[in-house]
Design a protein around this motif. Structure first.
Motif, PDB file in Angstrom:
ATOM      1  N   GLN A 244       0.833  -1.194   0.000  1.00 12.99           N
ATOM      2  CA  GLN A 244       0.000   0.000   0.000  1.00 12.99           C
ATOM      3  C   GLN A 244       0.873   1.250   0.000  1.00 12.99           C
ATOM      4  N   SER A 245       1.913   1.178   0.775  1.00 16.14           N
ATOM      5  CA  SER A 245       2.798   2.344   0.856  1.00 16.14           C
ATOM      6  C   SER A 245       3.557   2.568  -0.454  1.00 16.14           C
ATOM      7  N   ALA A 247       2.224   1.945  -3.334  1.00 19.41           N
ATOM      8  CA  ALA A 247       1.241   2.530  -4.234  1.00 19.41           C
ATOM      9  C   ALA A 247       1.066   4.016  -3.955  1.00 19.41           C
ATOM     10  N   THR A 248       0.983   4.365  -2.691  1.00 20.18           N
ATOM     11  CA  THR A 248       0.760   5.764  -2.352  1.00 20.18           C
ATOM     12  C   THR A 248       2.045   6.567  -2.442  1.00 20.18           C
ATOM     13  N   TRP A 282      -2.719  -3.799  -8.715  1.00 22.42           N
ATOM     14  CA  TRP A 282      -3.059  -2.422  -8.327  1.00 22.42           C
ATOM     15  C   TRP A 282      -4.420  -2.031  -8.887  1.00 22.42           C
ATOM     16  N   SER A 283      -5.043  -1.091  -8.219  1.00 20.21           N
ATOM     17  CA  SER A 283      -6.302  -0.557  -8.759  1.00 20.21           C
ATOM     18  C   SER A 283      -5.996   0.140 -10.080  1.00 20.21           C
ATOM     19  N   ASP A 285      -6.402   2.992 -11.024  1.00 21.25           N
ATOM     20  CA  ASP A 285      -5.704   4.267 -10.880  1.00 21.25           C
ATOM     21  C   ASP A 285      -4.366   4.103 -10.185  1.00 21.25           C
ATOM     22  N   ARG A 286      -3.994   2.902  -9.829  1.00 13.91           N
ATOM     23  CA  ARG A 286      -2.691   2.581  -9.211  1.00 13.91           C
ATOM     24  C   ARG A 286      -2.519   3.235  -7.852  1.00 13.91           C
ATOM     25  N   LYS A 287      -3.645   3.618  -7.236  1.00 16.47           N
ATOM     26  CA  LYS A 287      -3.535   4.314  -5.980  1.00 16.47           C
ATOM     27  C   LYS A 287      -3.614   3.373  -4.791  1.00 16.47           C
ATOM     28  N   THR A 288      -4.095   2.185  -5.071  1.00 15.16           N
ATOM     29  CA  THR A 288      -4.253   1.254  -3.945  1.00 15.16           C
ATOM     30  C   THR A 288      -4.037  -0.175  -4.409  1.00 15.16           C
TER      31      THR A 288
END
Lengths: 797, 112
Positions: A244-245, A247-248, A282-283, A285-288
């Protein structure tokens, strides 16, 4: 034997004359020792040098070969390690690729939601078993029935009240069914994988795995309580959060790759030791994080590769995590490096395998774990109680993202290859053994050659020494025979050298000895006769000598008698009323010719002192004549001292000529008429000490000439007048006083005499005379008295 | 020609007769060989004959008698010029040698 030439051989001694009495002292033994010793030393030095060089050559060769072989061996093992590492990397790369393909397909679906839904519903239509889950009341989870290509499980917390998956969960189940299309073919192809799977995001962590197994049941059995916690948190705490980190953008990948690997653990489904490879999804949008694709391989696969390592006889490989945990190794290897397995059954998450190098029973291996490094190193391992050298090469594999409970970090596995050195160096040892064999063979041949040379030289020396020393031995033997009085012995002259010359000389000497010995008796007789003759001659001479001695003895006795008879009586000395006279005379061993006199006639005193040359009867006779003539002249009334001396000399000269007495004398007179004193004639100095101690010395050289040398001495005679007062003293002496020697040969001298006279002048004439004589005798000591000593002291009363 | 014992040495070299050491012989008989040696020098040489006494430490009365006889012998030979070399270093020489000059006034007495 050689020709004896002119030498008459009576007994010819052969060269083998025994010298048994001194086997090691003999000339031959010494000769052998010296020559043999020289050769031995020479051989030992040259042989030693040769041996040393061979040894050095061998050592250098062994070193060179060893160096080359060691280099080759190390290159080989290094290459082997590299190739094995490449194989392992290849295996892992294939797994990564397979996981990547699966992840790509799943990601594609996520990125195209419409297509995802279409494909999901399509698969649901054709294969409803893949998406239809039924609740398991015992486990409180839902799972599709067996028969589908993959198993999908939805955990209790993903189900609604009627135990069906929540709609969003059901949608995820449908979407994931694409795994059924892709995974089976991926499992069949590429590297061997245990299983491939999809895990949903944290909100709906469904777990779809191909091929189908009773996975939920297995989880229940192995991991009780897993159904009550979120799948991610239960099995892989921290992993999801790490992704997660990424990705963000809050955290970065330890290694720039999505693939994350686990440490080996016991697979919940198959119960095998496995390693999982995750590829997060990844989602759009690659955000999560949108789940993960994964594949498991059993450790067997890695182990197979590593265990296939076969270096030399018993070399093996192992694969270790960076923390030292060994994940692949053969059974034999495990034993060799002393690993101890300990399964960790505690805690959450997948169960790890604890088989660390750090826990090795071999200290060298434990040390290796702490400081892995790369490159070749040499370790000493204990093998069945015996210390065995091993060669170890460590090769680090490319780094990966490794999950361990709580976090993801960079980790690199290391491939190790362990080979017993004696095996890797077997060829080296074989080469060295061959070199050593060759060296030993050369050394042996060398020693044999030395011994052979020594034997040959010894035999040659023995043979030559026998020839060389034979002559000397024969000489020595012959000399002993001569010593034993066998004069007939002769030596054979065997050579033309010095020994030959000595032999010839010896023979000549032997001949002479023989001749002399045989003629000895005759010689003795001749010599005896000669000696008898000589003896007779000697006894005749002896008798003559005796007669001569007797005659001389008699003469001396007569001379001494005459000298004593001529001297004045004590009453004559004391006959003057004005003069106190003391006289001392000591004759030397062989009587000298000293003379003194005191003549009185009509109140006139004539005091004479003289010294006749030489001694013996003739001196005595001359003295007697002097005394008689002096007395006669005195009696005849010759008052003139000059005429007195001239007449006395004339008379004596004539008598000396007649009697052929080859002598003369010094003679001086003091004439005293009661008033004055007149000195005449030549003699020693006259010493006068006045009453006040003043010293006067009167030289008499010009007052005359020795009596008896010339017929007429009238031209030489003179007188000298001395006025004599009361207490004046006069000292007369002969040269026996002044020429007396002490031990050092120094003369008493006139000075000492004068000194004594002055010192003693106040005493009586007797005391003065005695004092001077005492001093003189003390001076002479034990030294020889050469001449008569005469002293006259006159004192005016 | 040389006469010697442990104490003295007398030898002739050309016209010179040397006397060395200590002479203490017993009498005329003992001195006879020395007399012969010196007399031979007087007879065999014309002109100068030298008696060198500079090395003669001591001469007893018999020896002085010998010198007197030799001087008288030289006096008989008109062709001989006798030279006696002595030294005042030894007392006997200055005491006895002048007598020789009295016996033979032509004697060349050199007392150094």
């Amino acid at each position: 034997m050689a020709d004896l030439g002119g030498i008459r051989a009576e007994t010819v001694l052969m060269t083998n004359t025994p010298t048994s009495s001194r086997p090691w002292g003999s000339f031959r033994a010494k000769f052998i020792l010296v020559v043999g010793g020289a050769v031995l030393i020479d051989l030992l030095i040259s042989g030693g040098l040769a041996l040393w060089n061979v040894q050095r050559l061998s050592r250098d060769a062994a070193e060179e070969v060893g160096h080359g072989l060691e280099q080759a061996s190390q290159d080989y093992i290094r290459t082997y390690a590299n190739s094995t590492a490449a194989q392992v990397s290849l295996l892992l790369g294939q797994v990564n690729n397979d996981v990547g393909v699966l992840a790509d397909v799943l990601q594609e679906q996520i990125d195209s939601p419409q297509r995802q839904a279409d494909i999901g519903s399509a698969i649901s239509g054709t294969s409803p078993d893949s998406v239809r889950l039924s609740f398991n009341p015992a486990g409180k989870w839902a799972q599709n029935a067996p028969g589908a290509p993959s198993v999908v499980s939805a955990w209790g917390y993903l189900l609604d009240k009627d135990h069906s998956p929540r709609p969003d969960v059901q949608a995820e189940i449908q979407a994931s069914s694409i795994l059924d299309l892709v995974a089976p073919s991926l499992l069949k192809s590429g590297s061997s994988k245990l299983q491939m799977y999809f895990i949903g995001p944290k909100e709906r962590p469904i777990f779809r795995t191909a091929p189908y197994t009773d996975q939920a049941q297995t989880f229940d059995r192995l991991y009780p309580g897993h159904n009550d916690a979120n799948f991610w948190d239960f099995f892989f705490p921290g992993l999801y959060e790490s992704w997660q980190s990424w990705a963000t953008g809050a955290g970065s990948q330890p290694v720039p790759d999505d693939i994350t690997q686990t440490a080996p653990y016991t697979d919940a489904i198959t119960g095998k030791q496995i390693v999982s490879f995750f590829h997060p999804l990844w989602s759009a949008d690659r955000k999560t994080v949108a789940g993960t694709a994964g594949a498991d391989i059993t450790l067997d696969q890695l182990a197979e590769t590593v265990e296939n390592v076969k270096v030399a006889e018993s070399g093996f490989g192992f694969l270790a995590m960076s923390d030292g945990n060994v994940i692949a190794i053969s059974k034999d290897g495990e034993k060799t490096i002393g690993l101890r397995s300990a399964s960790d059954t505690k805690g959450t998450g997948v169960t790890g395998l604890e088989r660390s190098l750090k826990g090795s029973s071999q200290p060298a291996i434990a040390e290796l774990a702490n400081n892995p490094g790369t490159g070749i190193r040499h370790l000493l391992l204990d093998q069945n109680g015996e210390t065995v050298p091993f060669m170890v090469i460590m090769k680090e594999l490319p780094p990966v993202n490794l999950w361990q409970p709580g976090l993801v970090r960079k980790d690199a596995m290391s491939l190790g290859i362990v080979v017993p050195e004696r095996e890797i160096y077997a060829s080296l040892f074989a080469a060295q053994a061959k070199i050593s064999d060759a060296t030993n063979r050369i050394v042996l041949y060398q020693i044999l050659a030395i011994l052979l040379s020594l034997t040959i030289v010894t035999m040659a020396v023995l043979a030559v020494s026998k020839r060389i020393t034979g002559g000397i031995s024969a000489l020595a033997g012959a000399a002993r025979r001569i010593q034993a009085q066998d004069y007939s012995v002769r030596v054979a002259v065997a050579s033309r050298d010095e020994v030959g010359e000595a032999s010839e000389a010896f023979n000549r000497m032997a001949e002479q000895i023989s001749y002399h010995t045989e003629n000895l008796e005759q010689l003795v007789e001749e010599r005896t006769a000669e000696i008898e003759d000589a003896k007779e001659e000697i006894s005749i001479l002896n008798a003559q000598l005796e007669r001569e001695n007797r005659r001389l003895g008699t003469e001396l006795a007569v001379a001494e008698r005459i000298q004593m008879m001529v001297l004045p009586l004590a009453s004559e000395l004391s006959s003057s009323k004005d003069l106190e006279i003391a006289a001392y005379m000591s004759a030397a061993d062989e009587v000298g010719g000293d003379y003194y006199d005191v003549l009185e006639a009509d109140g006139r005193f004539k005091i004479g002192i003289g010294d006749v040359t030489g001694h013996g009867l003739e001196s005595g006779v001359l003295m007697l004549m002097v005394q008689s003539v002096a007395r006669a002249l005195q009696e005849a009334g010759t008052t003139d001292p000059v005429k007195f001396l001239i007449d006395l000399n004339s008379a004596l000269f004539k008598n000396i000529v007649r009697t052929r007495i080859d002598k003369h004398l010094t003679l001086a007179f003091l004439d005293y008429d009661g008033n004055d004193m007149f000195i005449s004639g030549q003699h020693e100095e006259v010493i006068i000490v006045r009453a006040n101690g003043a010293l006067e010395r009167i030289e008499t050289m010009d007052l005359g000439l020795p009596i008896g040398l010339e017929s007429d001495i009238s031209s030489f005679v003179n007188t000298r007048k001395i006025t004599l007062e009361k207490d004046d003293i006069i000292v007369l002496h002969t040269d026996g006083v002044t020429e007396a020697e002490n031990a050092e040969g120094e003369l008493f001298g006139i000075e000492r005499l004068c000194e004594e006279a002055v010192r003693l002048h106040e005493q009586s004439a007797d005391h003065i005379a005695t004092g001077i004589i005492d001093k003189l005798m003390a001076y002479i000591g034990s030294h020889k008295i050469h001449d008569d000593i005469t002293l006259l002291v006159l004192r005016h009363r | 020609m040389e006469i010697r014992d442990e104490n003295f040495r007398i030898w002739a070299e050309n016209e010179c007769v040397y006397f060395d050491g200590v002479l203490r012989l017993a009498g005329p008989d003992a001195y006879a060989p020395i007399y012969s040696l010196a007399a031979a020098a007087l007879h065999e040489n014309n002109g100068r004959v030298i008696f060198d006494l500079t090395g003669l430490e001591f001469l007893n009365s018999s020896g002085i008698n010998l010198l007197a006889k030799l001087t008288i012998e030289a006096r008989k030979q008109s062709d001989v010029q006798l030279v006696i070399r002595g030294t005042a270093q030894y007392p006997w020489q200055s005491k006895s040698l002048p007598n020789l000059k009295k016996l033979f006034p032509q004697l060349d007495l050199q007392l150094a």
